[in-house]
Design a protein around this motif. Structure first.
Motif: not given
Lengths: 105, 489
Positions: A23, A8, A17, A27, A31, A3, A10-15
């Motif tokens: 960082e 990271v 968070l 991460l 991951l 990843l 993009r998925i942080a945005r989806l979550a």
């Protein structure tokens, strides 16, 4: 499966968070390590296996579509961050609202 | 009579029934000990006022003749169970100030049985961890120390505060929850008995959810009989949890004195993992000898998909965690960090409120459930999970229970195994497979390792057959004949 920083982010945005920019790189490394380790599942042949969605070997119970416990607006609102807004000040049992930032212009 | 804090739950109920001690005296003794050992950080919230009030009410009930099965017994509650009017944190910053307006089914059953609440115990944040190092309220110390070594050890996790409290005699028993080993591994690390019942045996209502298809409540105690006494009160069908089993609760205490003569006990070949520590192998061999001495017959079995259990778990659990933890949005409870709009408020709140390990798992879960990856990861994991469960079904055609070590090592020092997340995940190698299959498992102290630390043996049973698990656990306990008490407690 590696990843990158962008994935990271993009998925942080989806979550929903917030992850500080500095960082993201660390991460991405962590991951990727976890995902690489998970890849070993690909060596299992599952072509004829039904996925297991529940361990409880039971059919879900049905019940009457009735309110069994309700009418507790004060209890529902009791933990509102910064306090709720009540319809009747001084009478939380009359109900009220959670407060959020404006969403409609 | 020995010190009140040294009594087991069974001893306490006997002493209370005789009038040798009152619930108030028992509670006061524990509250005083909690203060002395506050340095362990086992409790996030102590509830002395509530404890005194409940103990007084218990003594009054006893006078009137209305005595519950745990009447007057003080207990600690893992801070993942919602307790009405008492701060409930899940050891997370994001639940700052959260005081539930309702009581979890399991804890309310304990109070109905007459128990007294001492406080809420520390844990890994949202029960995600194997060391209790991820708590927002700081790490918990294990009362045990390695011989000749003063370094602080972890109590295991995630129910680390519960285990530390029971081992340190600042609670005779405590509730725990187990998703991949969170009751059994800390019990093993602290020289205690930890029971994870069958998925569905205890109601999950009012327990803060981590991975809903895996989470189960269970007791952590000093003896197998105490474990049975506590589970007896905790278990039972609850219409408020649709996955709770509509089955009668058997007599667990009676099961503890059943003979295991003639039972077949499976020894899974795949649990002899590469590089297994010699002291763990020796413990397992000793366990096999003990069940043979008790008249049971060890049989070789195979659980071929064992090595895939951990990677399967680390897809299923984070996926469910990312869904469950979506509710922490700063709107209805807990922490709120303002933002310029609603989305930014969500992001700021969640970014500030969740710790490192929780964030990692939310991200993994979001990733494996995201568009285009669902089949490759989540569906694949649920398929492998079916194979793991099938392994157990096949094995139980040849045996009545399974015996394994509980954890691959004794308690480790704070700061060890922290280099990368996967090293920490490997702690649960022996507990995760039965969690994925929803089976009951108990950890019982089997002996001491080379440096004087307790080691646990695990007994796994068929679904809803906690009775055999208790019977084998009690036989191991009797045969081991240990009297475990950390020095200075």
């Amino acid at each position: 499966m590696s990843l990158d920083k962008q994935t990271v982010a993009r998925i942080a945005r989806l979550a929903r968070l917030k992850v500080p920019e500095e960082e993201l790189q660390g991460l991405a490394g962590e991951l990727s390590g976890i995902m690489d380790w998970i890849e070993q599942l690909n060596s299992v042949d599952t072509s004829s296996v039904e996925p297991m969605n529940s361990v409880a070997d039971l059919s879900l119970p049905m019940r009457q579509d009735k309110v069994t416990e309700g009418g507790h607006p004060a209890r529902v609102l009791a933990n509102a961050p910064g306090g709720a807004v009540y319809l009747e000040p001084g009478n939380p049992d009359a109900g009220g609202f959670f407060v959020v930032p404006k969403v409609v212009e | 009579m020995s010190k009140p804090t040294d009594l087991t739950i069974a001893d306490m109920t006997a002493a209370l029934a005789k009038g040798a001690i009152s619930a108030v005296e028992l509670t006061e003794a524990h509250l005083a000990a909690m203060e002395t050992h506050r340095g362990l950080n086992a409790y996030i919230t102590e509830t002395p006022a509530r404890a005194r009030e409940m103990a007084k009410a218990s003594d009054a009930r006893r006078k009137s003749g209305a005595v519950g099965p745990l009447e007057g017994v003080p207990l600690a509650i893992k801070d993942l169970f919602c307790t009405e009017g008492v701060l409930t944190t899940a050891a997370s910053h994001i639940l700052d100030g959260f005081k539930p307006t309702y009581e979890s089914t399991v804890s309310s059953r304990l109070w109905q049985a007459g128990a007294v609440m001492l406080g809420k115990t520390n844990l890994d944040e949202f029960a995600m961890g194997s060391s209790n190092m991820t708590s927002h309220y700081g790490p918990v110390e294990n009362p045990w120390k390695r011989r000749g070594d003063n370094r602080k050890l972890v109590p295991g996790g995630s129910s680390g505060g519960s285990a530390s409290a029971v081992a340190a005699r600042i609670a005779p028993g405590a509730t725990g929850t187990d998703t991949g080993g969170s009751i059994r591994q800390p019990a093993a690390f602290c020289g205690l008995v930890g029971m994870k019942p069958t998925y569905g045996r205890c109601s999950r209502w009012g327990i803060i959810a981590f991975a809903s298809s895996l989470d189960q409540a269970g007791p952590i105690t000093r003896t197998v009989k105490d474990s049975a006494l506590m589970l007896q009160a905790m278990a039972g069908h609850d219409p408020k949890d649709s996955t709770s089993a509509p089955l009668a609760v058997p007599d667990f205490v009676a099961a503890c004195s059943r003979s295991i003569k003639g039972l077949k006990i499976g020894i899974p070949a795949e649990y002899r993992v590469d590089g297994m520590a010699p002291e763990i192998q020796a413990l397992w061999d000793k366990g096999i000898a003990m069940i043979r001495d008790a008249g049971a017959e060890p049989v070789e079995i195979s659980l071929p998909h064992t090595k895939y259990a951990l990677p399967t778990y680390y897809i299923v659990a984070p996926a469910e965690c990312s869904s469950n933890l979506a509710r922490y949005d700063g709107v209805r409870f807990g922490l709120r960090v303002p933002g310029k709009d609603l989305i930014e408020m969500y992001e700021n709140t969640r970014g500030a409120g969740f710790g490192k390990e929780t964030r990692r798992r939310i991200l993994i879960g979001t990733y494996v459930l995201s568009a285009g990856y669902y089949d490759a990861y989540y569906k694949k994991a649920q398929q492998v999970r079916a194979l793991i469960a099938r392994d157990f079904t096949d094995a139980f055609k040849k045996c009545d229970a399974i015996l394994t070590p509980t954890a691959p090592s004794a308690a480790f020092a704070m700061g060890e195994k922290m280099d990368d997340p996967v090293t920490m995940y490997l702690n649960d190698v022996f507990t995760v497979p039965s969690s994925l299959a929803g089976l009951p498992g108990i950890s019982v102290p089997g002996g001491l390792g080379a440096d004087g630390l307790p080691l646990g043996l695990q007994v796994i049973g068929r679904a809803y057959d906690e009775e055999t698990v208790f019977a084998v656990g009690a036989a191991l306990e009797k045969s081991a004949g240990l009297s475990l008490q950390p020095e200075g407690y």
